[in-house]
Design a protein around this motif. Sequence first.
Motif, PDB file in Angstrom:
ATOM      1  N   LYS A 257      50.376  48.513  19.220  1.00  0.00           N
ATOM      2  CA  LYS A 257      50.006  47.420  20.128  1.00  0.00           C
ATOM      3  C   LYS A 257      49.915  46.109  19.372  1.00  0.00           C
ATOM      4  CE  LYS A 257      47.339  50.324  23.254  1.00  0.00           C
ATOM      5  NZ  LYS A 257      45.999  50.732  23.654  1.00  0.00           N
ATOM      6  N   ALA A 258      49.301  46.158  18.182  1.00  0.00           N
ATOM      7  CA  ALA A 258      49.136  44.936  17.390  1.00  0.00           C
ATOM      8  C   ALA A 258      50.498  44.400  16.966  1.00  0.00           C
ATOM      9  CB  ALA A 258      48.276  45.221  16.161  1.00  0.00           C
ATOM     10  N   LEU A 259      51.366  45.324  16.538  1.00  0.00           N
ATOM     11  CA  LEU A 259      52.699  44.920  16.079  1.00  0.00           C
ATOM     12  C   LEU A 259      53.469  44.256  17.222  1.00  0.00           C
ATOM     13  CD1 LEU A 259      53.745  45.453  13.249  1.00  0.00           C
ATOM     14  CD2 LEU A 259      54.848  47.517  14.080  1.00  0.00           C
ATOM     15  N   LEU A 260      53.454  44.883  18.391  1.00  0.00           N
ATOM     16  CA  LEU A 260      54.185  44.335  19.534  1.00  0.00           C
ATOM     17  C   LEU A 260      53.594  42.997  19.971  1.00  0.00           C
ATOM     18  CD1 LEU A 260      54.862  47.485  21.746  1.00  0.00           C
ATOM     19  CD2 LEU A 260      56.506  46.152  20.438  1.00  0.00           C
ATOM     20  N   LEU A 275      46.367  41.711  20.270  1.00  0.00           N
ATOM     21  CA  LEU A 275      45.493  42.624  19.558  1.00  0.00           C
ATOM     22  C   LEU A 275      45.658  42.269  18.086  1.00  0.00           C
ATOM     23  CD1 LEU A 275      43.725  45.276  20.029  1.00  0.00           C
ATOM     24  CD2 LEU A 275      45.659  46.420  19.010  1.00  0.00           C
ATOM     25  N   VAL A 276      44.627  41.701  17.501  1.00  0.00           N
ATOM     26  CA  VAL A 276      44.761  41.213  16.125  1.00  0.00           C
ATOM     27  C   VAL A 276      44.058  42.163  15.173  1.00  0.00           C
ATOM     28  CG1 VAL A 276      44.309  39.290  14.568  1.00  0.00           C
ATOM     29  CG2 VAL A 276      44.890  38.847  16.949  1.00  0.00           C
ATOM     30  N   LEU A 277      44.783  42.577  14.125  1.00  0.00           N
ATOM     31  CA  LEU A 277      44.184  43.433  13.110  1.00  0.00           C
ATOM     32  C   LEU A 277      43.535  42.542  12.058  1.00  0.00           C
ATOM     33  CD1 LEU A 277      47.108  45.939  12.578  1.00  0.00           C
ATOM     34  CD2 LEU A 277      45.083  46.252  13.980  1.00  0.00           C
ATOM     35  N   ARG A 278      42.430  43.015  11.515  1.00  0.00           N
ATOM     36  CA  ARG A 278      41.764  42.244  10.471  1.00  0.00           C
ATOM     37  C   ARG A 278      42.489  42.430   9.143  1.00  0.00           C
ATOM     38  NH1 ARG A 278      37.132  44.532  13.195  1.00  0.00           N
ATOM     39  NH2 ARG A 278      37.371  46.360  11.897  1.00  0.00           N
ATOM     40  N   GLY A 279      42.486  41.381   8.334  1.00  0.00           N
ATOM     41  CA  GLY A 279      42.908  41.489   6.936  1.00  0.00           C
ATOM     42  C   GLY A 279      44.339  41.949   6.747  1.00  0.00           C
ATOM     43  N   GLU A 280      44.601  42.554   5.594  1.00  0.00           N
ATOM     44  CA  GLU A 280      45.950  42.974   5.260  1.00  0.00           C
ATOM     45  C   GLU A 280      45.992  44.476   5.009  1.00  0.00           C
ATOM     46  OE1 GLU A 280      47.803  40.515   2.368  1.00  0.00           O
ATOM     47  OE2 GLU A 280      47.247  38.681   3.412  1.00  0.00           O
ATOM     48  N   CYS A 297      41.137  48.119  12.298  1.00  0.00           N
ATOM     49  CA  CYS A 297      41.315  48.314  13.740  1.00  0.00           C
ATOM     50  C   CYS A 297      40.123  47.762  14.510  1.00  0.00           C
ATOM     51  CB  CYS A 297      41.480  49.808  14.023  1.00  0.00           C
ATOM     52  SG  CYS A 297      41.722  50.181  15.755  1.00  0.00           S
ATOM     53  N   PRO A 298      40.363  46.916  15.513  1.00  0.00           N
ATOM     54  CA  PRO A 298      39.247  46.367  16.284  1.00  0.00           C
ATOM     55  C   PRO A 298      38.584  47.410  17.182  1.00  0.00           C
ATOM     56  CG  PRO A 298      41.343  45.609  17.213  1.00  0.00           C
ATOM     57  CD  PRO A 298      41.664  46.375  15.967  1.00  0.00           C
ATOM     58  N   LEU A 299      39.242  48.559  17.372  1.00  0.00           N
ATOM     59  CA  LEU A 299      38.699  49.573  18.277  1.00  0.00           C
ATOM     60  C   LEU A 299      38.002  50.709  17.529  1.00  0.00           C
ATOM     61  CD1 LEU A 299      41.937  49.908  20.467  1.00  0.00           C
ATOM     62  CD2 LEU A 299      40.019  48.354  20.861  1.00  0.00           C
ATOM     63  N   ALA A 300      37.922  50.595  16.172  1.00  0.00           N
ATOM     64  CA  ALA A 300      37.478  51.733  15.367  1.00  0.00           C
ATOM     65  C   ALA A 300      36.099  52.246  15.788  1.00  0.00           C
ATOM     66  CB  ALA A 300      37.457  51.338  13.891  1.00  0.00           C
ATOM     67  N   GLN A 301      35.947  53.589  15.782  1.00  0.00           N
ATOM     68  CA  GLN A 301      34.713  54.284  16.139  1.00  0.00           C
ATOM     69  C   GLN A 301      34.340  55.188  14.970  1.00  0.00           C
ATOM     70  OE1 GLN A 301      33.209  53.903  19.211  1.00  0.00           O
ATOM     71  NE2 GLN A 301      34.782  52.364  19.647  1.00  0.00           N
ATOM     72  N   PRO A 302      33.107  55.739  14.970  1.00  0.00           N
ATOM     73  CA  PRO A 302      32.753  56.671  13.882  1.00  0.00           C
ATOM     74  C   PRO A 302      33.746  57.826  13.746  1.00  0.00           C
ATOM     75  CG  PRO A 302      30.800  56.076  15.143  1.00  0.00           C
ATOM     76  CD  PRO A 302      31.964  55.433  15.833  1.00  0.00           C
ATOM     77  N   VAL A 303      34.285  58.311  14.870  1.00  0.00           N
ATOM     78  CA  VAL A 303      35.193  59.463  14.826  1.00  0.00           C
ATOM     79  C   VAL A 303      36.441  59.172  13.986  1.00  0.00           C
ATOM     80  CG1 VAL A 303      36.414  58.824  16.939  1.00  0.00           C
ATOM     81  CG2 VAL A 303      36.364  61.214  16.249  1.00  0.00           C
ATOM     82  N   CYS A 304      36.763  57.895  13.817  1.00  0.00           N
ATOM     83  CA  CYS A 304      37.982  57.522  13.103  1.00  0.00           C
ATOM     84  C   CYS A 304      37.918  57.849  11.613  1.00  0.00           C
ATOM     85  CB  CYS A 304      38.286  56.044  13.316  1.00  0.00           C
ATOM     86  SG  CYS A 304      38.505  55.646  15.054  1.00  0.00           S
ATOM     87  N   ALA A 305      36.726  58.176  11.112  1.00  0.00           N
ATOM     88  CA  ALA A 305      36.611  58.600   9.717  1.00  0.00           C
ATOM     89  C   ALA A 305      37.132  60.021   9.533  1.00  0.00           C
ATOM     90  CB  ALA A 305      35.154  58.504   9.269  1.00  0.00           C
ATOM     91  N   GLU A 306      37.308  60.757  10.642  1.00  0.00           N
ATOM     92  CA  GLU A 306      37.865  62.112  10.570  1.00  0.00           C
ATOM     93  C   GLU A 306      39.380  62.041  10.435  1.00  0.00           C
ATOM     94  OE1 GLU A 306      35.844  64.747  10.701  1.00  0.00           O
ATOM     95  OE2 GLU A 306      34.129  63.365  10.909  1.00  0.00           O
ATOM     96  N   PRO A 307      39.964  63.040   9.751  1.00  0.00           N
ATOM     97  CA  PRO A 307      41.432  63.042   9.629  1.00  0.00           C
ATOM     98  C   PRO A 307      42.092  63.068  11.005  1.00  0.00           C
ATOM     99  CG  PRO A 307      40.439  64.751   8.265  1.00  0.00           C
ATOM    100  CD  PRO A 307      39.334  64.172   9.098  1.00  0.00           C
TER     101      PRO A 307
END
Lengths: 324, 327
Positions: A257-260, A275-280, A297-307
């Motif tokens: 989404k960010a790329l598009l 949708l803007v991603l932070r940093g590089e 990711c602006p949508l990141a949640q705790p679950v995102c730390a899981e593989p």
Amino acid sequence: MPLLAVEGLVKHFPLGGPGEWLDRVRGHAPKAVRAVDGVSFAVEPGETLGLVGESGCGKSTVARLILRLVDPTGGHVRFGDVNLTALAGEPLRRQRRNLQMVFQDPTASLNPRLSVRRAVEEPLRRHSTLRAAERRERAAQVLARVGLERELLDRYPHELSGGQRQRVNIARAIVTEPRFVVLDEPTSSLDVSLRAKAILLLAELRATLGMSYLFISHDLATVKYLAGRVAVMYLGTIVEEASTAELFRQPRHPYTKALLSAVPVPDPTVQRERLVLRGEVPSPIDIPAGCRLRGRCPLAQPVCAEPVTLREVAPRHRVACHLA
Amino acid sequence: MTDLLEVRDLTVHFDTEAGLVEAVDGVTFNVRSGEILGVVGESGSGKSVTALALLRLIRPPGRIVQGAVRFEGTDLVGLSEDEMRAVRGTRIAMVFQSPRTALNPVLTVGRQISRLFELHQGASRAEGRTRTIGMLKLVGISEPERRARQYAHQLSGGMCQRVMIAMALATSPRLLLADEPTTGLDVSIAAQILELLRDLGRRTGASILLITHDLGVVAEVCDRVAVMHAGQIVEVGAVRAIFARPLHPYTQALVRSIPRIDRDVTMEPIPGMVPSLLAPPPGCRYADRCPRVLDVCRRDRPAPRAAAPDQEVACHAAEVEDAPARG
């Protein structure tokens, strides 16, 4: 059966030097650039798969791994029923007749001391039993196909324009009638009008010769034009794969989404949600655990730390995101 | 809105061994205060040469043959080299295409910016350092103290371009010339840089001349656009007007030649090639590529005509409702 299947492909470049030695002494796994870190996809006969992503995501390394220009750290590349990863020497070289590549830099990839005719004949010397006169004839035919006039045949690369050089590269890649061609950013060094001509040429050659392409690019508009399916890479892995129509209509992964949304659209009346991603992009040496996009990711949640692994969210639409 | 920069009939020739190359031919345009003017065209259309000519940076064998570049009421073409040096970098600054090669590799980026404050504004070294950190923050560089101590090779391409922009803006110029500032950067980084330019333009009130080959960039950030072909401006005006109704056949061909992500299009390459600028024939330089060419096109160079409130086109064949020709 797919024409080309890539399964769990991995390429790590060790950093070397005293750091690596110290890591070994201390019992850590030595650090490496994890350029390609578990990539799988398949390309059907006649299909074009677009491989997109930003610099450093590993897309060009995937191209080189497929042609075995570098050796993989792990995983397989199957071409039809042949496991290319298991081949070496003459059997591998024989396969290259069917697997060709067009490189990004049309100048650096031509030998400055070979004339156009020689450059295009060279693969035939290697891969065919044609006699000299037949080779000449075949090279001339192919050069005509890609739209180079006969009077250019005896010129050298420095006497050609950038667009003409890229046509020579394309001619050289298709002269052995390969079934599969890897195109690594073939249009990115070309100017607007030449780019359009090159894209149309590639589409026409695909239609008439029945080839499959792996089309690597960071230019999403070109990919949309040429590819039937698209795989999006980020930090050495594929984060989303879908048909082109679906990916552009309904991207599921935040990175896609960010790329598009970052591609400038030539229509001043369009208001778009960004949708803007932070940093590089983080270094491929210190890849974050869990989802690799987590830190940006602006949508990141705790679950995102899981593989996270690629899973099918719709027929033939795969996404690697906990939230998709 | 008033005009910050008025370029009239600017002509730049290069005396080469092969002959006289008419790289920029009678270019006329304005840059208004606080606006972003885009300049688009294929390679070799004279975009970059025009920008360099504004700064009087054309080196032999090239020279400005005629024309006026009126900036803040002064004709820059008539200034002495010393006077010009006072304009360059302070009133008009430039951002180049490849930021890494434009930065000095043996000075830290902080030092490079700080020197500008010391040279142009007589700041002390400590003062320069403080203001450098402020500039780096302004262009969105995180950890500015650490970055200021680094060299160009330690920074990413996007970061180098931010440093270039910080350098260009250090002396609060009124006009920023940006030559393909996002070419070669990844899409998401390019989007960040464009956003930065647009935002800085708004905040500092500086005008920006943005050279690009990407119509998407023009549509997203520019207020007005000049379309160049073979050293001439063929159409100029408000971005909304020109995208809604491109009048010059070249602008139309340019729009049709790009693949796009926002709609399904059949892409058509622009016919022919950019003509040689070695002794070009009289008349319209697009004539040989133009599907609507008339006899008059090969004879007379078309003068710019007003087509809409903010749109001018230089074409004999364009359908312009009885607007008077402009001298």
